[in-house]
Design an enzyme around this catalytic site. Structure first.
Site, short mmCIF file in Angstrom:
data_model
loop_
_atom_site.label_atom_id
_atom_site.label_comp_id
_atom_site.label_asym_id
_atom_site.label_seq_id
_atom_site.Cartn_x
_atom_site.Cartn_y
_atom_site.Cartn_z
N CYS A 155 0.84 -1.20 0.00
CA CYS A 155 0.00 0.00 0.00
C CYS A 155 0.88 1.25 0.00
O CYS A 155 1.64 1.47 0.94
CB CYS A 155 -0.92 -0.02 1.22
SG CYS A 155 -1.78 1.52 1.53
N CYS A 181 0.03 3.63 2.87
CA CYS A 181 0.52 3.10 4.15
C CYS A 181 2.04 3.29 4.27
O CYS A 181 2.55 3.58 5.35
CB CYS A 181 0.19 1.61 4.28
SG CYS A 181 -1.55 1.25 4.07
N ASP A 184 22.26 17.32 -31.73
CA ASP A 184 23.62 17.69 -32.13
C ASP A 184 23.95 16.83 -33.35
O ASP A 184 23.56 15.67 -33.41
CB ASP A 184 24.60 17.40 -30.99
CG ASP A 184 26.03 17.56 -31.43
OD1 ASP A 184 26.39 18.65 -31.88
OD2 ASP A 184 26.79 16.57 -31.34
#
Length: 689
Positions: A11, A14, A388
């Site tokens: 969780c 949690c 580039d």
């Protein structure tokens, strides 16, 4: 600081709460609980007993405790508990007319207790502390359902929430296990050659720069190094994402973590493992899991206000109908409990992290190092890319592209004889030209550099010049020769002319060779929704235009000094979301200035340290895959948020006609959680092009 692997962490909300609790402990202020990688980092001085107690309150534990616990107590097996509870529930329904009411009630209580006690205990503790989260909401709903005698519905709530919790953890573990497989590429041991010729098996952490190691067929290269003896093909897929093996000869470099396919290699270690490319990659990938995206940060902030808001709505659903619309208190109370369950924020909180983790993992497997979820999210929103030119769209190595010969007998011989001892890149390009390699070699009696022009050499008493057009000032050019010179220059070639004191012998048109993948790369990027592809270079306009026409970029800016390149990036990002791609060394300022810096450099330190995203290959072939994955992750997160909130809105609207039941409420919440988890995991299934 010490790091611990955790178990039972499913969780996200949690995890954040436990981190706050651990930070309140003595010496715990710097604690980090990493939900993505399921790890805890704490100060050595923190009280581990108290840490274990905090973790246990949410069903988590230190993995080392589990490994040394001979009873193998892994906490509640939610899958088993849900199955047992469901069996008891079905049996109760079948026996409802046979058993006395008290027995039926006791069976419901048993089923509720088996699958819901863990949540109930956590929720009850939170309720006492006035801390309102998903466990608190479910506990209130269970208490309320039991209080009004809805035993059947209370049991369904407990079972479905237990199933929801199990599936939520399963989805996160699937994403984590995918990451774990990636991290397991690190070798564990090496065979070190001692000074007396003996062999010693050592942990890779004990290897030092300069050590000699033996790598047998099938073994992993322990750290970055150089081949001292032996030849073999090496699988570098773990680093670069390239599936084809690379042939390695003495003197060539090796990546730690790559696999020796055949033969015996003697390797000199050039970096201690902790400084190797592989170690840096794995460390950055782990760190990337914990970097919150703007979307995740918004969801976390939203969830803080969302849960109390749901409780207020539930209270209004309970109070307003009886007070103002003559509804029954029992029915309103029941509807209010259903609203509480609908309000669980599980699916919303899970809408982003599993998808982000899957995207980072998928890219890492392809040799694309994304340094955090925030950069993955940005990558999916990029509208324009500035490249580039040298070393990125081109190979960065000049090659002979065109040749004009007027004296076939002497031209190639003089070119080879004059340039044979030069290390200049243009001289190297000439010497690699096929006809030059076949030419006779003469020994010059003298070779002098003419500043700004080229080289003057004396061979067999005759003077020759090899260099730019400026070496021809002593000659009167024929019309055809002038046209050839102008033609090569207009084509964007660097000119190298070979002449004697009376005539031009011939000339080479030299240019930086375009990478093979650049031709298809640009069109693939445009097809993925990139609006503008821009080339930035210090080369002349003609040279830049030639490359641009060949590969199809939409815009060029030539003859830019490094500081002008930074200014151009600054200007471009004012009107578009811009990514800058370079080699990570001389492009560092421009990479830093862009909205997103992408470096390619086959794992060089500067590339890894400079950019937000690193292509571990020495080409851009995998770049479209990275965009494809990033865009899919962003789409998945949007879908998930829509599903998570959409199903809840639909369920809440059912309260108006009074159709919302506890069954519907828990199914809408569980359905949303399952859907966002499964949709997030589809990122791992994206096919590489």
């Amino acid at each position: 600081m010490k790091e611990y692997k955790l178990q039972g962490l499913s969780c996200a909300n949690c995890a954040a709460e436990m981190e706050e609790e651990i930070k309140k402990l003595e010496n715990g202020e710097k604690a980090e609980l990493k939900f993505g990688s399921s790890k805890l980092v704490v100060n050595d001085g923190v009280d581990l007993a108290k840490v274990r107690k905090i973790l246990k309150s949410e069903g988590a534990s230190l993995k080392e405790d589990e490994e040394h616990d001979h009873e193998h107590n892994h906490g509640p097996n939610m899958k088993l508990l849900v199955i047992i509870s469901a069996i008891i529930f079905v049996a109760t329904l079948l026996l409802q007319g046979v058993l006395p009411p008290l027995a039926v009630t006791l069976m419901y209580i048993t089923a509720i207790t088996i699958s819901g006690y863990h949540t109930f205990i956590k929720g009850a503790k939170n309720l006492v502390k006035l801390k309102f989260n998903i466990d608190t909401l479910m506990t209130i709903a269970l208490i309320g359902a039991v209080a009004i005698g809805e035993w059947k519905e209370a049991t369904v709530v407990a079972i479905l929430f237990g199933l929801n919790e199990y599936l939520e953890g399963l989805g996160m573990e699937k994403a984590r296990s995918s990451m774990e497989k990636l991290l397991k590429v690190a070798p564990k041991q090496a065979t070190r050659l001692m000074d007396d010729g003996s062999e010693q098996i050592v942990a890779i952490e004990d290897l030092e720069e300069g050590d000699l190691v033996l790598v047998k067929a099938g073994e992993k290269i322990p750290s970055d190094g150089l081949v001292v003896a032996g030849t073999s093909s090496v699988n570098e897929a773990a680093i670069t994402g390239e599936s084809l093996p690379v042939e390695k000869l003495p003197g060539e470099s090796l990546f730690g973590g790559s696999i020796n396919n055949e033969g015996l290699l003697k390797v000199q270690i050039t970096k201690a493992y902790q400084d190797s490319s592989l170690a840096k990659i794995l460390r950055l990938v782990e760190e990337a899991q914990e970097m919150k995206t703007p979307t995740e940060l918004f969801i976390n902030r939203f969830a803080k206000y969302y849960t109390p808001l749901i409780m207020v709505i539930a209270g209004l659903v309970i109070l307003l109908p009886p007070l103002f619309f003559s509804a029954g208190w029992g029915a309103s109370f029941y509807q209010g409990l259903a609203v509480l369950i609908v309000g669980c924020p599980c699916a919303l909180i899970l809408s982003s992290p599993i998808a982000i983790l899957s995207g980072i993992t998928k890219n890492a497997r392809n040799g694309i190092l994304v340094k955090g979820g925030v950069y993955l999210e940005q990558l999916g929103r990029i509208e324009s890319i500035a490249f580039d030119k040298t070393g990125t769209l081109t190979k960065g190595e000049p090659t002979v592209q065109e040749v004009k010969v007027y004296d076939n007998e002497r031209f190639y011989t003089i070119a080879r004889s004059v340039e044979k001892n030069s290390s200049h890149p243009i001289a190297t390009a000439i010497l690699e030209e096929e006809e030059v390699q076949r030419a006779e070699v003469l020994e010059p009696s003298s070779v002098d550099t003419v500043p700004g022009k080229g080289v003057r050499a004396v061979i067999n008493g005759e003077t020759f010049f090899v260099g730019s057009e400026q070496t021809l000032t002593h000659l009167k050019l024929a019309d055809g020769e002038r046209q050839d010179i102008d033609g090569l220059k207009n084509s964007g070639y660097t000119l190298v002319v070979v002449s004697d004191e009376r005539n031009i012998l011939g000339m080479f048109g030299i240019a930086d060779e375009v990478r093979e993948e650049s031709r298809s790369l640009i069109s693939r990027l445009h097809s993925l929704g990139i609006k503008n592809t821009i080339m930035l270079t210090g080369d002349h306009e003609q040279t830049a235009r030639k490359v641009a026409d060949e590969i199809g970029v939409t815009e060029i800016h030539a003859q830019l000094l490094p500081d002008e390149k930074v200014s151009k990036v600054t200007d471009l990002k004012k009107t578009t979301r811009l990514a800058m791609i370079g080699d990570g060394i001389n492009d560092a300022p421009a990479l830093a200035m862009a909205d997103l810096g992408i470096a390619m450099g086959k794992g060089t330190d500067s590339a890894i340290e400079t950019a937000d995203i690193v292509l571990m290959q020495d080409h851009l072939g995998k770049l479209p895959n990275a965009f494809k994955i990033a865009k899919q992750v962003n789409r998945v997160v949007k879908w998930n948020i829509s599903i998570a909130l959409g199903l809840k809105v639909i369920a809440l609207l059912l309260t108006i006609p009074g159709w919302l039941t506890l069954w519907v409420a828990i199914l809408s919440d569980m359905g949303a959680t399952i859907l966002v988890t499964l949709i997030s995991l589809t990122v791992l299934l994206i096919k590489d092009e």
